[in-house]
Design a protein around this motif. Structure first.
Motif, PDB file in Angstrom:
ATOM      1  N   LEU A   1       0.830  -1.202   0.000  1.00 43.52           N
ATOM      2  CA  LEU A   1       0.000   0.000   0.000  1.00 43.52           C
ATOM      3  C   LEU A   1       0.866   1.255   0.000  1.00 43.52           C
ATOM      4  CD1 LEU A   1      -2.772  -0.952   2.609  1.00 43.52           C
ATOM      5  CD2 LEU A   1      -2.777  -1.291   0.135  1.00 43.52           C
ATOM      6  N   GLN A   2       1.965   1.218   0.739  1.00 49.17           N
ATOM      7  CA  GLN A   2       2.873   2.372   0.783  1.00 49.17           C
ATOM      8  C   GLN A   2       3.488   2.654  -0.575  1.00 49.17           C
ATOM      9  OE1 GLN A   2       5.625   1.337   3.899  1.00 49.17           O
ATOM     10  NE2 GLN A   2       4.056   1.496   5.498  1.00 49.17           N
ATOM     11  N   VAL A   3       3.773   1.585  -1.319  1.00 45.93           N
ATOM     12  CA  VAL A   3       4.320   1.775  -2.669  1.00 45.93           C
ATOM     13  C   VAL A   3       3.320   2.536  -3.535  1.00 45.93           C
ATOM     14  CG1 VAL A   3       4.955   0.595  -4.815  1.00 45.93           C
ATOM     15  CG2 VAL A   3       5.865  -0.214  -2.624  1.00 45.93           C
ATOM     16  N   VAL A   4       2.055   2.140  -3.481  1.00 44.11           N
ATOM     17  CA  VAL A   4       1.047   2.800  -4.311  1.00 44.11           C
ATOM     18  C   VAL A   4       0.879   4.255  -3.877  1.00 44.11           C
ATOM     19  CG1 VAL A   4      -1.302   2.691  -5.205  1.00 44.11           C
ATOM     20  CG2 VAL A   4      -0.102   0.576  -4.633  1.00 44.11           C
ATOM     21  N   GLU A   5       0.890   4.504  -2.573  1.00 44.61           N
ATOM     22  CA  GLU A   5       0.830   5.883  -2.075  1.00 44.61           C
ATOM     23  C   GLU A   5       1.997   6.700  -2.624  1.00 44.61           C
ATOM     24  OE1 GLU A   5      -1.144   7.588   0.110  1.00 44.61           O
ATOM     25  OE2 GLU A   5      -2.424   6.047   1.030  1.00 44.61           O
ATOM     26  N   GLN A   6       3.184   6.123  -2.574  1.00 45.78           N
ATOM     27  CA  GLN A   6       4.373   6.823  -3.044  1.00 45.78           C
ATOM     28  C   GLN A   6       4.309   7.096  -4.541  1.00 45.78           C
ATOM     29  OE1 GLN A   6       8.042   4.832  -2.079  1.00 45.78           O
ATOM     30  NE2 GLN A   6       9.259   6.100  -3.476  1.00 45.78           N
ATOM     31  N   MET A   7       3.867   6.082  -5.314  1.00 46.81           N
ATOM     32  CA  MET A   7       3.761   6.266  -6.758  1.00 46.81           C
ATOM     33  C   MET A   7       2.723   7.339  -7.097  1.00 46.81           C
ATOM     34  SD  MET A   7       6.010   4.304  -8.137  1.00 46.81           S
ATOM     35  CE  MET A   7       6.978   4.768  -6.675  1.00 46.81           C
ATOM     36  N   SER A   8       1.633   7.373  -6.329  1.00 48.28           N
ATOM     37  CA  SER A   8       0.604   8.373  -6.570  1.00 48.28           C
ATOM     38  C   SER A   8       1.149   9.776  -6.343  1.00 48.28           C
ATOM     39  CB  SER A   8      -0.597   8.114  -5.665  1.00 48.28           C
ATOM     40  OG  SER A   8      -1.635   9.036  -5.931  1.00 48.28           O
ATOM     41  N   ARG A   9       1.931   9.956  -5.287  1.00 47.91           N
ATOM     42  CA  ARG A   9       2.522  11.271  -5.021  1.00 47.91           C
ATOM     43  C   ARG A   9       3.539  11.633  -6.105  1.00 47.91           C
ATOM     44  NH1 ARG A   9       2.644   9.210   0.301  1.00 47.91           N
ATOM     45  NH2 ARG A   9       4.864   8.729   0.073  1.00 47.91           N
TER      46      ARG A   9
END
Length: 214
Positions: free
Chosen positions: A156-164
């Motif tokens: 989930l953190q990866v997706v958050e990071q990619m979104s930012r």
């Protein structure tokens, strides 16, 4: 840049079995899941808009699989809007075969490559990332389900990071379902933790519609 879908635009969904939902078989071309329901929401809520919706989900796929078919299944279609939902197969594979599976680091690398390529080749495409989710309340430390829940935050953190990093919109489906589980049993939305039933797909479609059309 427009913040809402306009008539005449193309929306492409890509992902794993939760996106696929029979779209390659008897339920072609959109399947029976959240992609079809999103299309229904568009028809019911914004009937004056004629929007082309494309479903490129493939059951069992992972982020590396997406990367390998990105040109054929995404870029050549030149969508105006793109939705990506991927990750639970990556996590499962990693737990079962850590040496050869897709670790959070490999997941991040593949995800970054597909988003970078998309920004380079389709700079005007609006992107929505849908986080993976897992519907379980399992607490036993010796269970596979608990292992999934413990590892999932890293994905989930990866997706958050990619979104930012790539300035996308984000659908936090795991958080959404965890909130729903405060009032309902998991099998209201999913007969097992991964593949939603109709109610689960309605929840996803509603969240996606809100993010696409807000």
């Amino acid at each position: 840049m427009e913040t809402r879908i306009k008539g005449g635009e193309k929306v492409l969904f890509i992902g794993d079995s939760i996106t696929d939902c029979g779209r390659r078989n008897e339920a072609r071309p959109l399947g029976t899941g959240y992609v079809k329901l999103f299309s229904d929401f568009m028809i019911a809520c914004e009937p004056s808009k004629r929007v082309e919706i494309v479903n490129k989900g493939i059951g069992g796929d992972n982020c590396v699989g997406l990367m390998n078919r990105w040109g054929d299944d995404v870029l050549r279609h030149k969508p105006d809007w793109l939705s990506i939902k991927i990750g639970i197969n990556d996590l499962h594979w990693h737990l079962r075969d850590p040496a050869n599976g897709i670790s959070p680091e490999k997941y991040e690398d593949a995800y970054r490559k597909i988003l970078k390529r998309t920004r380079e080749e389709l700079p005007r495409c609006r992107i929505i990332l849908i986080q993976p989710f897992y519907l379980s309340r399992e607490t036993s430390i010796d269970s596979f389900r608990r292992s999934v829940l413990d590892l999932l935050p890293r994905y989930l953190q990866v997706v958050e990071q990619m979104s930012r990093q790539f300035k996308t919109r984000l659908v936090r489906t795991h958080e959404m379902f965890q909130n729903l589980l405060q009032n309902h049993e998991p099998d209201v939305f999913c007969n097992e933790p991964v593949h939603p039933n109709l109610t689960g797909h309605v929840a996803i479609a509603s969240a996606v519609y809100d993010v696409f059309c807000k």
